[in-house]
Each structure stands twice: as C-alpha cells, then as structure tokens.
Write an enzyme that holds these catalytic residues in place. Structure first.
Site, mmCIF file in Angstrom:
data_model
loop_
_atom_site.group_PDB
_atom_site.id
_atom_site.type_symbol
_atom_site.label_atom_id
_atom_site.label_comp_id
_atom_site.label_asym_id
_atom_site.label_seq_id
_atom_site.Cartn_x
_atom_site.Cartn_y
_atom_site.Cartn_z
ATOM 1 N N CYS A 187 0.824 -1.282 -0.107
ATOM 2 C CA CYS A 187 -0.076 -0.010 -0.028
ATOM 3 C C CYS A 187 0.817 1.142 -0.203
ATOM 4 O O CYS A 187 0.332 2.191 -0.679
ATOM 5 C CB CYS A 187 -1.092 -0.072 1.080
ATOM 6 N N HIS A 241 -2.050 0.046 7.052
ATOM 7 C CA HIS A 241 -2.405 0.551 5.494
ATOM 8 C C HIS A 241 -2.042 1.973 5.438
ATOM 9 O O HIS A 241 -1.429 2.760 6.281
ATOM 10 C CB HIS A 241 -3.887 0.448 5.488
ATOM 11 N N ASP A 300 -7.724 5.984 -1.791
ATOM 12 C CA ASP A 300 -6.963 4.700 -1.525
ATOM 13 C C ASP A 300 -6.453 4.254 -2.927
ATOM 14 O O ASP A 300 -7.425 3.576 -3.465
ATOM 15 C CB ASP A 300 -7.935 3.850 -0.835
#
Lengths: 305, 655
Positions: free
Chosen positions: B411, B455, B471
C-alpha cells in the site's frame, strides 16, 4: 478432706475459741504458718497478741519461747553463746531462746538494730552462726514479731529491707462489742490456754506445709499476679513497687489460703484475700500516709478475667 | 552472623531464577546467556562439594558483566538499561553470598526486580508470573529462618501462602480506592527503543509491509451501535506531507486550538478505543475524526495528537461522522507551506520520469477529479501487482523505479507514488498512514485491529471539496479494502491462514478467548485510571468529587493504621481468648444489662454472691457458673477433659 488438713482446720477453730472475734486474723496467722513465712503483728498492747501466739503454739504442738526485746538486749541473748564448761574442759554452745519452733519476738522495735539483725538473719536462713559454727534451727520454725506503734520514743523501727522478710503484717484491733462481752464474761484466759490440747504434731504440720506449697497455680492467675506487680511498680501510687520476693510471698500466701479452703487450685480471690496483709508493709505511699486505700485502688484497677 | 545452609541457598537460587527468567527474555541474547551461566554457577554452589568461588573469578565475572553492559547500553539511563544492570548484578550476587543476612538483602531486592519487570510489561502473563515470583521469594525468606526444613514442607510454604493471600484484599482495596493520577507520577527518561511494532514516524517504500508480518494487537475499539463495514474502517494515524523523493515525513505543526467551523453533517457515531502503547504521540481515529479526547488536540493536518508520546496503554473516546466539514483555515494550512514546496522540487529531480508523466497530465488541463481518475487508471490499466514481498527499490528515485520498472508493491508504494504524481500534476496531496479494517470479536463484540491491518492511503485537496481520501490500493486490490488483508493474499501466504485459525476451529476459539481476557485486563486493570475509578466509586456514591473526603482519608488512613498497629501491639487485640472466657464475658454482659455490672477486678465468686443478693431466684445458676468458670480457667485441667464442663458452661451462659 485429708486427715492432716482436718486437724489443721480443727486447730484453727480451737484458737478461734480462745481469741474471740478475730476469725480473719487467726486464719491469716495460720496461713502464714502454713506458707512457712513469718508474721509481724502491729498493734497496741492488750489486744490479745500474746494470747493468739500462745494458743497457736499450743494447738500446733510447737515448742514456744517468748523473747521480750529491750534496748539492752544483745544478739547473744537470743542466739545463744559458746561457754567454757569447766568439768568437761571444753567450749560448748549453749542455745539461746531462738532455738524453739515458735518464737514470739515481743516489741521487736525496741531492740537495737544489731540485735534485730541477728533475729532477722535467723528468720531468713533458718539457722544461726556462732563462732564460725553453724547451728540449724528446729523445723518448723515460725517467728511472730510484734511492734507497738504507740510508743515511738527510744525505738528502732524496722527498716524496710527487714520488713520484707516478714511474710505478712497483721493488725488485730479492738474486739467487737459482742466478742468483748464474751471475753469479759468468760473465765480466765490463762487457764483456757493451759487446757488446750495440741491438735497437730510436727510431722502433720510439715505435711500440711508441703501440700499447700504444691497447690496448682494456673497461667491466668500468674498473669493476674504479674499484672498486680507491674501496676505497683509503674502505677505511680507508691514510692517503689513490689519486689520479686513480694511476688513469691503473695503466691505462697495465696496457696496456703486456698489450701485452707480445701480447693485444688489457687483462685483469684485467694490472691486478693492475702494481698493486703502481704503487700501492706512492703508498699509505702509517696507522702507517707496510710497505704491501705492506695492498695485497694491498685487491686481495683487491675482487670481480672 | 549465621552462614547460609545449602538448603537455604537452594531456595534463594529458586526464587532468584524465577525472578530473573522473564528479564532474560527481554535482555540481548548474549547478556541473557551470561546471566544463565552465572545462575548455573550459583546453583552449583548449593550442592555439597562445590568449592567456594575464588576472588579473582568473581572479579572477572563482574568486569565482564559491567563491560558487556556498557557496550550494549552505554551509561545507564532509563528503565530498561537500569533494570538490565540490576539483573546482571543480582545474578552475580549469589556467588559471593555466604551469610544469611546477605541472602535476605538479595531476596528483598528481588521484590523490586519483580516490580521492575512490570514497568515495561503489563500483560496478564506477567501478572501471573508476579504472583508466583513473590510467592517464591517469600518462601525463600521463610526458608532462611527455618534452616532444617525439607525443601517442600508445609511449615515452609504455609506462611508465604498465608501472607500472600492476606495481602491480596489490601492490594485490591488500594488498587480500587487509592486516587489515580492522570499521568505517571514520575516520568522515565526517554530511551532508545528496540523493535517496537507500530506505525512509523517516517514512511519509506517498504516501511509498512514489514508490519504485516506481525499479528500484535494495535488497538481495540468498541462501538455503541453496529460495527461499520470494513471499507469504512479507515483508522487515521500520522499524516506525511513532506516528501524528498525517498521518504515521507511528518510536519511538526503546532496543534490547532480553535475548532470553530468544524461541523458534522451526518449523525455522530461515538466509539471507544483502547490503544496499545506505540511510543508515538498520535492517536488512531476513524476517518474522519470529529472530536478529540481529553489531553489531545487536532493538528492542522488533522492528526489527533497527544502532548507526549504514548508509553502506556491508552483508552479514549472519540466520535466520527460520515460527512464532516472542516474549518477553512485547516484546509488551507493542511501541512502545506514553503518546506513542502522546497522538498517537492528535490523529489521531482529525483524522480524525473514520473514527474514528466504527471506534467503531461497537467497539460491536458483536466479538472481535479479527472486527474485523480487518471491516476487510478494508471494503476488499473497497467500490470501493477499488490504484494507483500515487493522488490526493494534501491535507486535514488524510488517512484520512477516503482512506476516504470517493478510495478509491484504494497500500500505505501501506491500511496506514496500517487501522492507524488498528483503533486507533480499540480494538486495538493499527502500520505496518511493508519490501519484499515479489523476483525470483530464474536464474543466480546469489539473490533480488534492488528498490526497486519496497517495501511497507507492519500488525501488530495480537491477544489470546493477540501481534502478527500483516496485509496490507490483499491485500484489494484479492491478486495483488500472491501474484505480484508487475508482476502488480498488468498494463496500466497500461510501466515494469515494460520493467524486466523482457518480450518482449525478450536485454535481459533482459544485465540478468541485469549483476546477477550486481554481486552478485559486492559480495560479493568491497566485502564483503571481516574475516569474509570470515578465511575466505579460513583456506583457507591464515593466519586472523586468528594475531594475533602479523599484528602481526609489519605491523611487519616495511615494514621489510623498506625494507631491500630500500636493498639495490636499494646492490647493484644489478636490474643487468643479461651472459650470459657468468651462465654463468661457473654454472661457478664447479659447480667450487666439487668443492672448488675461486674467490677473490673471482681472475682467470679464475689460477683456471684452479689448477684445472689440481687436475684435470689437465680442463685444456684450463678453459683454454678462461678464454680465452673473458676475450675475451667484456674483449675488443673488437661485439654481432654474440659468438654463436658465447657458444654455445661455454654448452656448456662447462653441461657
């Protein structure tokens, strides 16, 4: 009731028949005898001190001597002396009046301290030493000394350290009206005394003493006694507290008192009963006043459970 | 000065070994092995025939330990180095102990060593160990006094068990009642921390993926209503506006005091977080956070910050709302300034190819939102992979390397590159780290967020909308967002299979109950602060707002305890009262109620006589009681033959 105790109690009753109205004092006197301690009687003349002592000697079958203390009495006069016997051509010890089982030391405070010491030493040790030779006094050995509190001129009051050697101190006091009436109406006391038969022999008496001394004392009672001793010492009531010897004296007297009741162990009331007479002459108040109220205060202040 | 017997020495070594054991797990391995060796020598000494240690050996070991300590820790400062030094010296001490007195000192120090471990480790297991260790130390102290007792004997173990169980209620009362302070009474010096798992202070490519290997709990959250769906569980942590081409950094912005203009446009959802200590100042909050807990404040980049790093478990209440409107000032500052711009230039020079790509997007003059869409399409349309083991990016331009060469990342690769590209295209963007998702505890009902939920995503400032969460990972691996981390790696990693206990039902159950126990431990024991105490005591009407009461109690209680102690010493409160005395006292109390109180020194006989005068009807009874009592208390009795009389006395006294 064992045979010897029965005889002992009977002897006490006989004395009560002669010394009228003084049951408590008679019992205390017998208690002292039983505990193997010596007795100091402090009272005016004529209240029956001599009668009491003579009756005691008579019923207990004890050999009796009376020593009248005066200011010129010497130690040798009571203890005895070594004399030279011309026929045998050797020195022999001639025992003084002290060599008897029951001694009445009358007006002991009129003698000089030197003579008093000689007596008191014998009291403690149960033997005398003359010229380096030691002579045992007879058993049982019981001294009753009297002091006359009224005439203090030319007397030597017993020092405290010596008072401690007496197990208890008694005061007889005037008889009650009823007893006095009986006394006045009755016959000659001397005659009565002469008629008294001994109820005990020496071995009976010694056995009684042994039995009394063996009476059971439980821990709680010792706790109570110790607490009494402790309060007398740090309570601030007295100049100085009771000595360990006083503690032993209290215990012995309590045992004898309980034994007279025929119980198997010493109860707190036995200790309380003898406490006044045993502790009374050993405790001095701070201001020199009568110690009895303070002793009562002491007794009342110690809790009993 | 009695010398230590081998028996007592064995107890000393038992207690000491138990005390040092957990410390060994914390110390560097070579120091631990040294301690084990020295303890072994100490044990050897407790067996017959083992020689006394020569002085030079003791000195050698001492200087070895000291040298090793300084090499590892430097000068002692702070908790862990301090307790490490203590551990080393405590392990060495038995080598020179020959006397009982010294053994006693060492054992007393051991109590402190137990507590020292608790400074840094407060789990349930540590607490259980604490009880055991304290029990052993106390037993060892007893063993010192009872020289010839066998190793395990009742006489030896009973006193320590009794003492320990007798002290528990007192400990409980002190724990519950002693006023709690909001922070620690004293602060330990800051120290270098080794291997702390948690969100980093700076973000590099590959900085988060290592967290995914850890199943340590990061936080637990309780919701008043239902737990939100996984794709809404964005736990917002540190925000990184600064980028130099390699590393994303936080901006130290002073906290925002004014919250005017912060409004929520949808219903508030309150929740409570229990956050494990992570030694950083930020708190985790659901995005977007609306309120701050006491002691914390918002920063301009919308982080929830404490005024000091969090070294203990922390429990706080927060609220979120789906739509929150930020004050305009926050949007403007947002961690945007001269430093950001300057560093951006460096970043652009380091990653020229990506920069050029983004410039080309900007030249197309799309709207803000279209630009974002363009970026996401870049990830969607090219063969980008979401992986736990991305190839390392060694070059000076990690963004270039990632976008144009490896195209495989976790991520933070996607977030970092996306933020960089959007900036290059002229938008304001920043990277946010935190956790995504969490698993609901089937029994406790709360949400557990573990380190592997870590994350990173970005926030982009879009015209008229303010900062918007994007995201980029969702573009590559949407299942990561919608279902969870395990779904994103279905076959690649056995770790998640094992962790989540798939296929092994009972293992999963055990894990769940363990977590539940930990949760309650955290809540009721570690989290028992002023607030919870107030709540708890409030149930009994003893809230902390009764300040006067508390001050009185705090001053009065020790005083009372002192008086009580003196009283026990003086009056023998705990003196054993024989049964007959108890009965007689009852009897006396009852008679006293009838108006005839026994005097302090009155003998039972005299009292019975006095009673007989007052109540002639009860004369026999009173006399019998006096006789029985005197006989039981002062008579010559063996313990065997009191039963009948005692029974009779009980009958009479209770009547």
């Amino acid at each position: 009731m064992t045979g010897s105790r029965k005889n002992f109690v009977e002897a006490m009753q006989v004395v009560n028949g002669v010394v009228l109205g003084k049951k408590l004092q008679v019992r205390l006197a017998f208690t002292a005898l039983l505990a193997g301690g010596h007795l100091l009687i402090e009272d005016l003349p004529g209240v029956g001190k001599t009668i009491l002592v003579q009756a005691l000697a008579q019923v207990c079958g004890l050999s009796f001597r009376r020593i009248q203390f005066t200011s010129d009495l010497l130690p040798a006069d009571i203890v005895g002396a070594v004399v030279f016997e011309r026929q045998k051509e050797l020195f022999t010890f001639r025992p003084g009046p002290l060599f008897a089982q029951l001694i009445l030391a009358d007006e002991v405070n009129r003698a000089t301290p030197r003579t008093q010491s000689a007596l008191l030493e014998a009291l403690e040790e149960h033997r005398v030493t003359v010229d380096g030779q030691t002579y045992d006094l007879p058993e049982p050995f019981f001294v009753i000394a009297t002091q006359n509190p009224a005439y203090q001129i030319g007397t030597y009051p017993l020092p405290e350290s010596q008072l401690d050697r007496f197990l208890m101190r008694l005061e007889l006091g005037y008889p009650e009206a009823e007893a006095e009436r009986e006394l006045l109406a009755g016959g000659d006391r001397r005659q009565l005394l002469d008629d008294l038969k001994p109820c005990l022999n020496n071995s009976d008496l010694l056995q009684c003493q042994r039995q009394a001394a063996a009476l059971h004392v439980a821990d709680p009672l010792l706790d109570y006694l110790q607490e009494l001793l402790k309060r007398s010492r740090d309570g601030g009531l007295f100049q100085r507290g009771l000595s360990p010897r006083a503690g032993l004296a209290l215990l012995a007297a309590a045992r004898a008192w309980a034994w007279l009741d025929g119980v198997a162990f010493v109860r707190p009331e036995d200790l309380q009963a003898v406490f006044f007479v045993v502790a009374g002459h050993r405790l001095e108040t701070v201001d020199g006043s009568d110690s009895a109220p303070l002793i009562k205060q002491l007794l009342d202040s110690v809790p009993l459970s | 000065m009695e010398t230590l017997t081998p028996h007592a020495r064995r107890w000393l070594m038992t207690a000491l070994s138990a005390v040092l054991l957990p410390h060994l797990l914390v110390l560097p391995w070579w120091l631990s092995s040294f301690v084990v060796l020295v303890l072994g020598l100490g044990w050897g000494r407790s067996f017959a025939g083992f020689p006394k240690f020569p002085g030079f050996l003791k000195y050698l070991l001492f200087f070895l330990a000291l040298g090793g300590f300084f090499v590892t820790f430097g000068l002692p400062s702070g908790r862990s180095s301090g307790s490490a030094l203590l551990v080393l010296m405590a392990a060495l001490k038995p080598l020179e102990i020959e006397r009982q007195k010294n053994a006693r000192h060492l054992l007393l120090l051991s109590y402190f060593l137990v507590a020292a471990y608790f400074f840094s480790h407060q789990e349930i297991a540590a607490a259980l160990w604490l009880f055991f260790a304290v029990f052993l130390i106390t037993s060892a102290l007893t063993a010192l006094e009872l020289n010839d007792e066998p190793f395990f004997s009742r006489r030896l173990l009973t006193p320590s068990l009794t003492l320990l169980s007798a002290s528990l209620p007192l400990a409980l009362i002190l724990f519950l009642l002693f006023p709690r302070l909001p922070g620690p009474l004293w602060s330990f010096p800051e120290e270098r921390r080794m291997a702390v798992t948690g969100l980093p202070n700076e973000l590099e490519m590959g900085g988060i993926s290592h967290l995914v290997r850890s199943s340590k709990v990061a936080l637990r959250a309780e919701f008043v209503g239902p737990v939100p769906p996984p794709e809404k569980l964005y736990w917002r942590g540190p925000v990184f506006p600064l980028f130099d081409g390699r590393t994303w950094r936080r901006l130290d912005v002073s906290p925002v005091t004014s919250r005017s203009g912060l409004i929520h446009l949808s219903p508030l959802q309150p929740y409570t977080v229990t956050l494990e200590a992570h030694h950083q100042p930020w708190l985790l909050a659901l995005d977007p956070p609306f309120s701050v807990p006491t002691g914390a404040s918002f920063s301009a980049s919308y982080e929830v910050l404490l005024d000091r790093p969090l070294h203990q478990l922390h429990r706080y209440q927060m609220a979120t709302a789906e739509i929150v409107k930020w004050p305009a000032e926050w949007v403007d500052r947002g961690g945007w300034g001269a430093t950001t711009m300057l560093l951006s230039q460096i970043a652009q020079q380091r990653n020229p190819r990506s920069f050029e790509l983004a410039r080309s997007w900007a030249e197309a003059e799309l709207g803000d939102e279209a630009l974002v869409e363009r970026l996401l399409n870049l990830f969607r349309q090219n063969p980008f992979r979401y992986t736990l083991d991305p190839p390392s990016l060694g070059g000076s331009g990690p963004v270039d390397e990632f976008i144009f060469q490896t195209q495989a990342g976790f991520c933070e690769h996607y977030a970092g590159s996306a933020a960089f590209l959007l900036r290059a295209a002229g938008l304001q963007a920043r990277v946010v780290a935190g956790y995504l998702g969490g698993e609901r505890h089937p029994v406790g009902g709360y949400l557990i967020v573990r380190q592997y939920n870590a994350h990173a995503w970005i926030e982009v400032r879009i015209k008229d909308k303010g900062w918007v969460r994007i995201d980029p990972t969702a573009a590559v691996a949407p299942e990561r967002v919608e279902i969870g981390i395990a779904a994103a790696f279905p076959e690649s990693d056995a770790f998640f299979l094992w962790r989540e206990g798939r296929g092994i039902g009972w293992l999963r159950k055990v894990g769940q109950y363990r977590d539940l126990a930990e949760f309650y431990w955290n809540y009721w024991v570690l989290g028992y602060g002023p607030k919870l105490q107030n709540l708890f005591l409030g149930r009994f009407g003893l809230g902390l707002h009764h300040l006067n009461l508390w001050i009185t109690a705090l001053i009065g209680l020790p005083f009372l305890a002192l008086l009580l102690g003196l009283g026990i010493l003086n009056f023998g409160v705990f003196e054993k009262i024989p049964p007959e005395v108890k009965l007689y006292r009852i009897y006396c109390r009852r008679r006293a109620r009838h108006g005839c109180r026994r005097k302090l020194s009155e003998t039972p006989t005299a009292y019975a006589q006095r009673l007989a005068q007052k109540f002639p009807a009860e004369m026999h009874e009173n006399t019998e009681i006096a006789v029985l009592y005197l006989d039981l208390r002062y008579g010559k009795r063996s313990p065997g033959d009191v039963g009948v009389d005692l029974k009779r006395l009980r009958q009479l006294c209770r009547r």
